[in-house]
Motif scaffolding. Sequence first.
Motif, short mmCIF file in Angstrom:
data_model
loop_
_atom_site.label_atom_id
_atom_site.label_comp_id
_atom_site.label_asym_id
_atom_site.label_seq_id
_atom_site.Cartn_x
_atom_site.Cartn_y
_atom_site.Cartn_z
N GLN A 126 -45.51 50.86 -53.54
CA GLN A 126 -45.12 49.51 -53.95
C GLN A 126 -45.73 48.46 -53.02
O GLN A 126 -46.13 47.39 -53.48
N VAL A 127 -45.81 48.78 -51.73
CA VAL A 127 -46.49 47.88 -50.80
C VAL A 127 -47.96 47.78 -51.17
O VAL A 127 -48.55 46.68 -51.19
N ALA A 128 -48.58 48.92 -51.49
CA ALA A 128 -49.99 48.91 -51.89
C ALA A 128 -50.19 48.05 -53.13
O ALA A 128 -51.15 47.29 -53.23
N ARG A 129 -49.27 48.16 -54.08
CA ARG A 129 -49.38 47.38 -55.31
C ARG A 129 -49.24 45.89 -55.04
O ARG A 129 -49.79 45.05 -55.78
N SER A 130 -48.51 45.52 -53.99
CA SER A 130 -48.28 44.10 -53.69
C SER A 130 -49.50 43.41 -53.07
O SER A 130 -49.50 42.19 -52.89
N PHE A 131 -50.54 44.16 -52.73
CA PHE A 131 -51.73 43.56 -52.13
C PHE A 131 -52.28 42.49 -53.07
O PHE A 131 -52.45 42.74 -54.27
N PRO A 132 -52.58 41.31 -52.56
CA PRO A 132 -52.90 40.18 -53.45
C PRO A 132 -54.32 40.16 -54.00
O PRO A 132 -54.59 39.44 -54.97
N LEU A 133 -55.24 40.92 -53.40
CA LEU A 133 -56.65 40.80 -53.80
C LEU A 133 -57.25 42.17 -54.11
O LEU A 133 -58.24 42.60 -53.51
N HIS A 134 -56.67 42.87 -55.07
CA HIS A 134 -57.13 44.21 -55.42
C HIS A 134 -58.53 44.18 -56.02
O HIS A 134 -58.94 43.21 -56.67
N PHE A 135 -59.25 45.28 -55.81
CA PHE A 135 -60.53 45.48 -56.48
C PHE A 135 -60.31 45.62 -57.98
O PHE A 135 -59.36 46.27 -58.42
N ASP A 136 -61.19 45.00 -58.76
CA ASP A 136 -61.05 45.05 -60.22
C ASP A 136 -61.99 46.12 -60.79
O ASP A 136 -63.17 45.89 -60.98
#
Length: 461
Positions: free
Chosen positions: A341-351
């Motif tokens: 869930q912390v990983a998912r909260s990262f604001p600038l994920h690779f697309d």
Amino acid sequence: MKFYVFLAAFSTLNVRVSSSPSAEHRCFCQVTGSLEDCTCDVETIDAFNNEQLFPKLKELLESDYFRFYKVNLNKPCPFWKDNSHCGLRDCAVEPCSPSDVPEGIKSHNHNKYSASAKNHPFECEREKELGAVDISISEETRETLLQWNKHDDEAERFCVVDDEESPDSHYVDLLLNPERFTGYKGPEAWHIWNSIYQENCFKPNTAKRPLNPMSFYSGDEMRTFYSWLEGQCVEKRAFYRLVSGLHSSINIHLSARYLLQDSWFQKQWGHNVTEFQQRFDAELTNGEGPKRLRNLYFLYLIELRALAKVLPYVQQSSFRLYTGQPAQDRQHKALLIELLQVARSFPLHFDETSLFTGIKEEAAKLKEDIRLAFRNISRIMDCVGCFKCRLWGKLQTQGLGTALKVLFSERQIEALPKANQSRSTFHLSRQEIVSLLNAFGRISTSIWELKNFRSLLEKMQ
């Protein structure tokens, strides 16, 4: 495997390391700002990893489920004859004795991930029905069906996974066999990385890899190489940067856990700043070192994105981290979900949707070419002569391969069954789960170690 291999290759060069006031600047001057082919920047990753993710990840990887990894270190090299297993003490791997491994991990009960099996008696009746059908078919047909299932599973994988049932596969305690410098170096070690870069990165022979220790190198070669790389499609650029980032991460670990003192009464492991500079100082690598570090951050984004996307699979009630210790298993699953869930909260994920677009047939072929190239790299790990290097090489390539499998299984993950009666088309084996988290743990630790090396280099001024 040990990309130590590569690291070691550079350590044999008689490079004069400078401790001028700009030592920290020369390694990290370009390791800042936005990353290529991404919307993210180095500083955001540093803060997110070091402050939010790394502490939780470190705790999780020390648990029984993630510390025991089953691996076959006795596979022959499939590409060239290699009888040169390393005889250095620090190359040895200490396998676990049977009593060290929790019974739940060793058991081959196929329901061990299924918390619902005992809560839904109709499943047992269903299994009986399926068993009755099996009796009516021939052994030859049954074997064919098993091969089909195996083929379907392999078709999704970006790496070769060891057969856990093989008598040559053994459990290894990763905490007792840490990734660190072993002394494995020279032509045999260079051969591994050279095969990876020269034969599996879609590169023509005319584009020479910068600072290849197995060939003469000139400054013009670097310009030619990067001119070629920038002319490639985003997918092939990404593939090269993933390999380079993995190489960089391994070199960081070898520099951070270097054998500083070896006497009859003790061994002292610690940070070797000279080794780090030889690999990443812009002046000592003709500008190549900082590019390697930037590729590490790109690799981090790819694996972080995979962790975020696998969350729905882990959240299923049927998913368990099974060791046979119910209280701990529940606690560690909760910690894993919290981490994801912390990983998912990262604001600038690779697309990842920016990859494999365009004409459908061409995109599918490119994806398959990249999948096969990475599978080939995972097989090269069986050619590494140092067993400890081989262990960590196999784990990290398998982990990255699993991350790629997750990234490109979006439809299957979105279609995960809402009820336990349904069967999912997406599945991760225990090996894939353990390698995925431990491989990301290596990358996360590398980002953490860069902070330490920055501090050490600043003190040299």
